[in-house]
Structure formats: C-alpha cells, structure tokens
Design a protein around this motif. Structure first.
Motif, mmCIF file in Angstrom:
data_model
loop_
_atom_site.group_PDB
_atom_site.id
_atom_site.type_symbol
_atom_site.label_atom_id
_atom_site.label_comp_id
_atom_site.label_asym_id
_atom_site.label_seq_id
_atom_site.Cartn_x
_atom_site.Cartn_y
_atom_site.Cartn_z
ATOM 1 N N ASN A 287 6.147 -18.407 17.379
ATOM 2 C CA ASN A 287 5.406 -17.166 17.322
ATOM 3 C C ASN A 287 3.952 -17.460 16.973
ATOM 4 O OD1 ASN A 287 4.971 -14.314 17.317
ATOM 5 N ND2 ASN A 287 7.075 -14.033 16.618
ATOM 6 N N THR A 288 3.171 -16.416 16.770
ATOM 7 C CA THR A 288 1.747 -16.557 16.516
ATOM 8 C C THR A 288 1.462 -17.060 15.104
ATOM 9 O OG1 THR A 288 1.676 -14.239 15.854
ATOM 10 C CG2 THR A 288 1.101 -14.756 18.132
ATOM 11 N N PRO A 289 0.301 -17.645 14.877
ATOM 12 C CA PRO A 289 -0.090 -18.048 13.529
ATOM 13 C C PRO A 289 -0.138 -16.845 12.584
ATOM 14 C CG PRO A 289 -1.503 -19.092 15.156
ATOM 15 C CD PRO A 289 -0.684 -18.075 15.890
ATOM 16 N N GLY A 290 0.270 -17.083 11.341
ATOM 17 C CA GLY A 290 0.198 -16.044 10.324
ATOM 18 C C GLY A 290 1.472 -15.272 10.103
ATOM 19 N N GLY A 291 2.437 -15.388 11.013
ATOM 20 C CA GLY A 291 3.704 -14.688 10.857
ATOM 21 C C GLY A 291 4.700 -15.463 10.007
ATOM 22 N N GLY A 292 5.900 -14.892 9.851
ATOM 23 C CA GLY A 292 6.904 -15.498 8.993
ATOM 24 C C GLY A 292 7.351 -16.876 9.434
ATOM 25 N N TYR A 293 7.580 -17.041 10.750
ATOM 26 C CA TYR A 293 7.957 -18.360 11.249
ATOM 27 C C TYR A 293 6.865 -19.379 10.937
ATOM 28 C CZ TYR A 293 11.737 -16.329 14.099
ATOM 29 O OH TYR A 293 12.868 -15.697 14.534
ATOM 30 N N ASP A 294 5.633 -18.967 11.187
ATOM 31 C CA ASP A 294 4.501 -19.870 11.018
ATOM 32 C C ASP A 294 4.330 -20.283 9.558
ATOM 33 O OD1 ASP A 294 2.037 -20.994 12.488
ATOM 34 O OD2 ASP A 294 1.119 -19.977 10.788
ATOM 35 N N VAL A 295 4.377 -19.314 8.660
ATOM 36 C CA VAL A 295 4.194 -19.609 7.235
ATOM 37 C C VAL A 295 5.321 -20.497 6.719
ATOM 38 C CG1 VAL A 295 4.123 -18.604 4.923
ATOM 39 C CG2 VAL A 295 2.853 -17.526 6.792
ATOM 40 N N THR A 296 6.556 -20.178 7.092
ATOM 41 C CA THR A 296 7.696 -20.972 6.633
ATOM 42 C C THR A 296 7.627 -22.392 7.171
ATOM 43 O OG1 THR A 296 9.024 -18.945 6.704
ATOM 44 C CG2 THR A 296 10.208 -21.013 6.407
ATOM 45 N N GLY B 65 3.872 -0.331 9.004
ATOM 46 C CA GLY B 65 4.190 -1.642 9.544
ATOM 47 C C GLY B 65 5.516 -2.138 9.012
ATOM 48 N N VAL B 66 6.273 -2.803 9.865
ATOM 49 C CA VAL B 66 7.537 -3.416 9.467
ATOM 50 C C VAL B 66 7.400 -4.917 9.654
ATOM 51 C CG1 VAL B 66 10.005 -3.594 9.915
ATOM 52 C CG2 VAL B 66 8.859 -1.380 10.148
ATOM 53 N N ALA B 67 7.548 -5.661 8.552
ATOM 54 C CA ALA B 67 7.387 -7.116 8.604
ATOM 55 C C ALA B 67 8.197 -7.739 7.488
ATOM 56 C CB ALA B 67 5.912 -7.502 8.474
ATOM 57 N N GLY B 68 8.287 -9.058 7.500
ATOM 58 C CA GLY B 68 8.948 -9.759 6.426
ATOM 59 C C GLY B 68 8.229 -9.509 5.110
ATOM 60 N N ALA B 69 8.991 -9.382 4.020
ATOM 61 C CA ALA B 69 8.405 -9.008 2.735
ATOM 62 C C ALA B 69 7.445 -10.044 2.194
ATOM 63 C CB ALA B 69 9.526 -8.755 1.714
ATOM 64 N N GLY B 70 7.553 -11.290 2.642
ATOM 65 C CA GLY B 70 6.680 -12.329 2.137
ATOM 66 C C GLY B 70 5.483 -12.630 3.029
ATOM 67 N N GLU B 71 5.281 -11.844 4.075
ATOM 68 C CA GLU B 71 4.275 -12.193 5.072
ATOM 69 C C GLU B 71 2.869 -11.689 4.740
ATOM 70 O OE1 GLU B 71 6.464 -12.804 9.225
ATOM 71 O OE2 GLU B 71 6.670 -10.745 8.505
ATOM 72 N N TYR B 72 2.782 -10.687 3.864
ATOM 73 C CA TYR B 72 1.477 -10.109 3.560
ATOM 74 C C TYR B 72 1.128 -10.244 2.080
ATOM 75 C CZ TYR B 72 1.738 -7.950 8.213
ATOM 76 O OH TYR B 72 1.835 -7.730 9.567
ATOM 77 N N THR B 73 1.452 -11.383 1.511
ATOM 78 C CA THR B 73 1.214 -11.609 0.093
ATOM 79 C C THR B 73 -0.236 -11.355 -0.299
ATOM 80 O OG1 THR B 73 2.947 -13.288 0.062
ATOM 81 C CG2 THR B 73 1.384 -13.303 -1.759
ATOM 82 N N ASP B 74 -1.164 -11.940 0.413
ATOM 83 C CA ASP B 74 -2.579 -11.831 0.049
ATOM 84 C C ASP B 74 -3.066 -10.387 0.123
ATOM 85 O OD1 ASP B 74 -2.615 -14.559 -0.294
ATOM 86 O OD2 ASP B 74 -3.477 -14.982 1.677
ATOM 87 N N GLN B 75 -2.664 -9.675 1.166
ATOM 88 C CA GLN B 75 -3.132 -8.303 1.341
ATOM 89 C C GLN B 75 -2.537 -7.360 0.288
ATOM 90 O OE1 GLN B 75 -1.876 -10.218 3.853
ATOM 91 N NE2 GLN B 75 -3.858 -10.715 4.788
ATOM 92 N N ILE B 76 -1.295 -7.622 -0.090
ATOM 93 C CA ILE B 76 -0.661 -6.795 -1.125
ATOM 94 C C ILE B 76 -1.317 -7.052 -2.475
ATOM 95 C CG2 ILE B 76 1.491 -6.386 -2.386
ATOM 96 C CD1 ILE B 76 2.914 -7.160 0.317
#
Length: 330
Positions: free
Chosen positions: A39-48, A206-217
């Motif tokens: 998937n694209t950079p910045g998403g859950g797959y990418d971060v993990t 928005g619906v996303a993985g709970a750990g994907e927007y740590t910085d923004q939260i």
C-alpha cells in the motif's frame, strides 16, 4: 550452505572473515533481502513493515533491507507480484485482512494458499476519527446523523473494497441498523491518502487503523470518536487515544481487529523459510519491538510457521463468507 549464500559470502569476504562468513551478525538471512509493502507510504502496512525492518537492520538480524511500496487493488497487485516471484527466498511481503479481502473481491486466481507463511505480528483495532473542528463530539452524534441520512454523511475509508476499513464501516452500519446499501463511502488507497481528506473536511469521518494517526491525535488535529477493540485503554500509551470509548462501551455490540504479518513467495526453500522465521522471531523478542507495540497500540499476536499457515487458510474462508454476507461479493 546453498550456492546463492556461498556467492553472497564471497561478495562480502572482508566482513565474512571476521563474522563467520555472515554480513548479518546473528543470522544467515539473505543479505539482499527485499520487503514488499502492499500500500501507500504512511498507512498501517507501511508503518508496521518499516518498524520491523528498522529493528531487523539495527539488530543485525539482516543486512540492509530494500523496502518498496506496490500500490493498487487494495493489495491484490502486490500479492500478484509476490506470487510471481515463486522460489525467491530473498523477498518478504506484508499482508493482512486487506490483502486477503482484496484478492477475494478481485476473484484473483491466487490467494493465501499460494504464499509461504512466515509470521503474524500484530492485531490492530479500527478507529473512527474526525478533524478537531468537527461538530461530531461523540460516536452517538455520528450514529444519530448516520441513521437520519446515511447517504449525506461521507465516510472515508483507508482501504479498497474488501479491506479492513471498508469492512469495518459496513459491519458498524449493520450493527447500528443502518442500510449498508445507502452508505456514502469514499475509498482511499491507504491511511496516508485518507488523512488529507479528513483534515480538510472532504470526508466527515475517517475509518483507519487506531495506530495510524498517532502524531495527528497527539498534536490535536484529529479526534478519535471510538475504537473497535475490547478495551480502549489498550489502544496505545497516549492519553488522547486511551480516553477513546470502545463501540461496546458506546452501546454497539461490535468488536473488530485487523492483523498484519509477513509472507514470502511460493516454493522457497525450507532453509530460507526457517532463516526468515528465525530473524522475525528474534526481532519480536527485542525491547524495540515491545516499545513499538505500546506506542502504536498494536496487540502482540505473534504466530509463526505452520500455525500461521493454518490461520491464513481459515482467514481466507472467513473472508469469503463475510464478503458474501455483506453483499460485497456474490
């Protein structure tokens, strides 16, 4: 030692003389390892994937890893590429619910039965997020608006059809007695692409993985309305997310998690498979990985080898049934 490893050792002879013919320090995993991210950079797959890669490299469990993102079809394009490299023990790819679902939706001639199972790493709940200026103050506010006019509320999902975010949105609507056929969902190829749409108001939720927007939260630009796991306090070590209620606490009888792990192409050697599993097992045991689990809100669901292979087979069947029930596939 295989011919390929012998040649690799000759190519790195100066280092090998002092490290037992291994440029990896503590592992004989191929030094030219490549990591496919679906998937694209910045998403859950990418971060993990990049978190695991960093630890593997820093701990000397592998040599430098070439990481590359393959975008398209919610992961089905990446899976096709992985399958086409049959026998390549120097390639690993990240997979999860989204890749399984995408292959089913695309009616692809390949699936989880084709790949070589290595290790499942984590489970992650889903989250409902809004920009900080959103008038939606709680999940109850969201559900009230959604029930009144489901077609007027724009739901952004960070996955393709059949992916975890898309499936979670459908299952949440069904659990809340909302007509899934009336939903106004906008699909993005990863949480990275979805983020801008949530922040600028293009989508209401928005619906996303709970750990994907740590910085923004943590920075206050996003708020979590609810999370989909059993205990909101286990999301991650951040106050903003820890205070988010679960759907169950909000009166919605729904729990939902996404898993992620690594596989390799079909028909790799047993030696390559064992070495890759060993490297991932050692990575899993590090303090750095435990810290990542806590900071990202990932649940440790480590599973390797044949047990992971059996899980993938069961997950494929479960996904087929779920997609049919939700009317996504015939």
């Amino acid at each position: 030692m295989t011919r390929r490893r012998a040649l690799a050792c000759l190519a790195t002879l100066p280092m090998a003389l002092s490290a037992g013919c291994s440029s990896l320090g503590t592992s004989s995993t191929p030094s030219n390892l490549r990591m496919l991210i679906p998937n694209t950079p910045g998403g859950g797959y990418d971060v993990t994937a990049r978190t695991a890669s960093r630890i593997l490299e820093n701990r000397g469990l592998t040599g430098p890893i070439e990481k590359f993102n393959v975008v398209g079809g919610g992961g089905s394009v990446a899976l096709a590429r992985l399958v086409r490299e049959a026998g390549n023990g120097s390639l690993i790819g990240m997979v999860g619910v989204g890749v399984v679902g995408a292959a089913r939706v695309a009616d692809a001639p390949w699936g989880m039965s084709e790949v070589t199972a290595l290790a499942r790493l984590v489970d992650e709940p889903e989250a409902l997020v809004v920009r900080s200026a959103s008038p939606m103050a709680s999940v109850d506010t969201l559900l009230d608006a959604w029930r009144r006019a489901p077609e007027q509320l724009t739901i952004g999902v960070g996955s393709a059809v059949g992916g975890p975010d898309h499936l979670f949105a459908l299952e949440l609507a069904r659990a809340a007695d909302i007509d899934t056929a009336a939903l106004n969902t906008v699909k993005f190829d990863g949480a990275g692409d979805l983020l801008a749409a949530v922040l600028n108001g293009t989508v209401d939720v928005g619906v996303a993985g709970a750990g994907e927007y740590t910085d923004q939260i943590e920075g206050g630009s996003l708020r979590i309305l609810a999370v989909s796991n059993a205990s909101g306090s286990q999301i991650r070590g951040t106050t903003a997310a820890a205070d988010a209620p679960t759907l169950v606490e909000s009166g919605i009888a729904l729990e939902f998690t996404n898993w992620r792990g690594f596989v390799s192409p079909p028909d790799i050697s047993e030696a390559d498979r064992s070495e890759l599993i060993e490297a991932l097992t050692r990575m899993h045991a590090t303090d750095e990985w435990r810290a990542a689990l806590a900071s990202r809100g990932w649940t440790d669901s480590f599973l390797v080898g044949e047990e992971f292979s059996e899980f993938l087979a069961a997950e494929d069947l479960r996904m087929k049934s779920t997609l049919t029930e939700l009317g996504v596939t015939p």
